[in-house]
Write an enzyme that holds these catalytic residues in place. Structure first.
Site, PDB file in Angstrom:
ATOM      1  N   ASN A   9       1.026   4.981   6.394  1.00  0.00           N
ATOM      2  CA  ASN A   9       0.481   5.050   5.040  1.00  0.00           C
ATOM      3  C   ASN A   9       1.604   4.680   4.061  1.00  0.00           C
ATOM      4  O   ASN A   9       2.639   5.361   4.017  1.00  0.00           O
ATOM      5  CB  ASN A   9      -0.030   6.472   4.785  1.00  0.00           C
ATOM      6  N   HIS A  12       3.304   5.821  -0.758  1.00  0.00           N
ATOM      7  CA  HIS A  12       4.476   6.326  -1.472  1.00  0.00           C
ATOM      8  C   HIS A  12       5.474   5.235  -1.808  1.00  0.00           C
ATOM      9  O   HIS A  12       6.346   5.440  -2.654  1.00  0.00           O
ATOM     10  CB  HIS A  12       5.112   7.477  -0.708  1.00  0.00           C
ATOM     11  N   HIS A  45      -4.426   4.272   0.239  1.00  0.00           N
ATOM     12  CA  HIS A  45      -5.491   5.037  -0.413  1.00  0.00           C
ATOM     13  C   HIS A  45      -5.642   4.476  -1.826  1.00  0.00           C
ATOM     14  O   HIS A  45      -4.745   4.621  -2.651  1.00  0.00           O
ATOM     15  CB  HIS A  45      -5.087   6.511  -0.444  1.00  0.00           C
ATOM     16  N   ARG A  47      -7.000   5.140  -4.986  1.00  0.00           N
ATOM     17  CA  ARG A  47      -7.585   6.292  -5.683  1.00  0.00           C
ATOM     18  C   ARG A  47      -8.264   5.850  -6.966  1.00  0.00           C
ATOM     19  O   ARG A  47      -7.889   4.841  -7.564  1.00  0.00           O
ATOM     20  CB  ARG A  47      -6.483   7.310  -6.010  1.00  0.00           C
ATOM     21  N   ARG A  51      -3.172   5.952  -9.090  1.00  0.00           N
ATOM     22  CA  ARG A  51      -1.840   6.512  -9.357  1.00  0.00           C
ATOM     23  C   ARG A  51      -0.737   5.836  -8.550  1.00  0.00           C
ATOM     24  O   ARG A  51       0.420   5.883  -8.928  1.00  0.00           O
ATOM     25  CB  ARG A  51      -1.819   8.015  -9.142  1.00  0.00           C
ATOM     26  N   GLU A  71      -8.169   4.074   2.817  1.00  0.00           N
ATOM     27  CA  GLU A  71      -8.663   5.437   2.558  1.00  0.00           C
ATOM     28  C   GLU A  71      -9.350   5.424   1.211  1.00  0.00           C
ATOM     29  O   GLU A  71      -8.806   4.878   0.245  1.00  0.00           O
ATOM     30  CB  GLU A  71      -7.493   6.418   2.478  1.00  0.00           C
ATOM     31  N   THR A 102      -4.268  14.376  -0.535  1.00  0.00           N
ATOM     32  CA  THR A 102      -5.609  14.757  -0.094  1.00  0.00           C
ATOM     33  C   THR A 102      -5.577  16.192   0.431  1.00  0.00           C
ATOM     34  O   THR A 102      -4.863  16.490   1.388  1.00  0.00           O
ATOM     35  CB  THR A 102      -6.083  13.803   1.026  1.00  0.00           C
ATOM     36  N   GLU A 152     -10.896  11.295  11.677  1.00  0.00           N
ATOM     37  CA  GLU A 152      -9.469  11.601  11.603  1.00  0.00           C
ATOM     38  C   GLU A 152      -9.365  13.105  11.359  1.00  0.00           C
ATOM     39  O   GLU A 152      -9.870  13.613  10.355  1.00  0.00           O
ATOM     40  CB  GLU A 152      -8.797  10.816  10.475  1.00  0.00           C
ATOM     41  N   HIS A 192      -1.930  13.797   8.520  1.00  0.00           N
ATOM     42  CA  HIS A 192      -1.581  14.557   7.313  1.00  0.00           C
ATOM     43  C   HIS A 192      -0.467  15.556   7.594  1.00  0.00           C
ATOM     44  O   HIS A 192      -0.608  16.431   8.437  1.00  0.00           O
ATOM     45  CB  HIS A 192      -2.763  15.300   6.684  1.00  0.00           C
TER      46      HIS A 192
HETATM   47  N1  PXP Z   1      -4.522  10.577   6.601  1.00  0.00           N
HETATM   48  C1  PXP Z   1      -5.209  10.744   5.449  1.00  0.00           C
HETATM   49  C2  PXP Z   1      -6.692  10.638   5.512  1.00  0.00           C
HETATM   50  C3  PXP Z   1      -4.545  10.983   4.224  1.00  0.00           C
HETATM   51  O1  PXP Z   1      -5.252  11.158   3.106  1.00  0.00           O
HETATM   52  C4  PXP Z   1      -3.136  11.006   4.220  1.00  0.00           C
HETATM   53  C5  PXP Z   1      -2.400  11.204   2.933  1.00  0.00           C
HETATM   54  O2  PXP Z   1      -2.630  10.127   2.096  1.00  0.00           O
HETATM   55  C6  PXP Z   1      -2.463  10.806   5.436  1.00  0.00           C
HETATM   56  C7  PXP Z   1      -3.180  10.619   6.615  1.00  0.00           C
HETATM   57  C8  PXP Z   1      -0.968  10.788   5.522  1.00  0.00           C
HETATM   58  O3  PXP Z   1      -0.470  12.039   5.175  1.00  0.00           O
HETATM   59  P1  PXP Z   1       1.083  12.223   4.990  1.00  0.00           P
HETATM   60  O4  PXP Z   1       1.482  11.361   3.831  1.00  0.00           O
HETATM   61  O5  PXP Z   1       1.230  13.684   4.710  1.00  0.00           O
HETATM   62  O6  PXP Z   1       1.738  11.783   6.248  1.00  0.00           O
END
Ligand code: PXP
Length: 244
Positions: A9, A12, A45, A47, A51, A71, A102, A152, A192
């Protein structure tokens, strides 16, 4: 031994870029480096409040990423974008304006009809749809009933507990959900809050197809670079199947 895939992901990377409003660091460059270093999928994602990831990022990634996982909340504007971009996969998530990330899984059982309609439209467009849910049999059943082929499992509670050392029950909940989900024909992903410390427990869960990880890898990449940060996660993942 089976192969467990990693979805990175890159939200960030966009968060850092948005902090100054310029073009750097570039999420597309992060995706290229990630793909060259063993990542199977790129997750973003989009959003409602934009953001971090912007529409142009999603369209830009679509041009070259091998497996793009979008996402998204079940919001009409974002659904239309997904139908236009046609990512390989969509992961439906709950979205709350105030949250930092999330929080909690999607209540599929409580929103069957609205979600079923979106799953149907996305599936008809050739997109594989996943539901981001708590490891709860009710949510697994509902996901299957509305036609999602993938779930997931939300590992956030496990990840938070792992930091405090009280994990056994939460890990068991994930394991039971993975077993049950597999038995009813669902592809099982998880994500997550996963990092190089709490990963070991997750690698004991059977039937996992893909782990989606973001914050810990991007945070670590700031210190040691993205390639080495990925290797710290991919190396233990390579043993999956020996323990699960
Ligand atoms: N999976 C989903 C569905 C998420 O919403 C997120 C966070 O955006 C992640 C995985 C990844 O989570 P993390 O950034 O805490 O590794």
């Amino acid at each position: 031994m089976s192969t467990l895939l990693l979805g990175l992901n890159i939200d960030h990377v966009a968060t850092l870029r948005q902090a100054r409003g310029g073009s750097q660091p570039d999420p597309l460059e992060a995706a290229r480096i990630a793909e060259a270093n063993g990542v199977s999928g790129i997750t973003v994602h989009l959003r409602k409040d934009r953001r971090h990831i912007q529409d142009r990022d999603v369209y830009g990634l679509r041009k070259f990423v091998r497996c793009l996982n979008l996402e998204m909340a079940n919001h009409p504007e974002i659904v239309e974008i997904a139908l236009d971009v046609r990512p390989d996969e969509v992961c439906m998530v709950p979205e709350n304006r105030q949250e930092l990330t999330t929080e909690g899984g999607l209540d599929v059982a409580g929103h069957r009809s609205e979600l079923a309609r979106t799953v149907e439209r996305l599936t008809a467009a050739g997109i594989r749809v996943s539901m981001f849910i708590e490891p709860d049999p009710r949510q697994l059943d509902a996901s299957r009933e509305i036609g999602a082929p993938v779930v997931e499992l939300h590992t956030g509670a496990y990840a938070n507990a792992a930091a405090e050392g009280s994990v056994a029950q939460l890990l068991e909940r994930i394991r039971t959900a993975a077993e049950y989900g597999h038995s009813i024909g669902l592809q099982i992903n998880a994500g997550h809050g996963l990092d190089r410390w709490n990963l070991a427990g997750i690698l004991t869960v059977p039937w996992l197809h893909t782990l989606n990880i973001g914050h810990s890898i991007i945070g670590r990449a700031v210190m040691i670079g993205l390639g080495p940060a990925l290797e710290e996660i991919l190396a233990p993942m390579g043993t999956y199947g020996a323990k699960a």
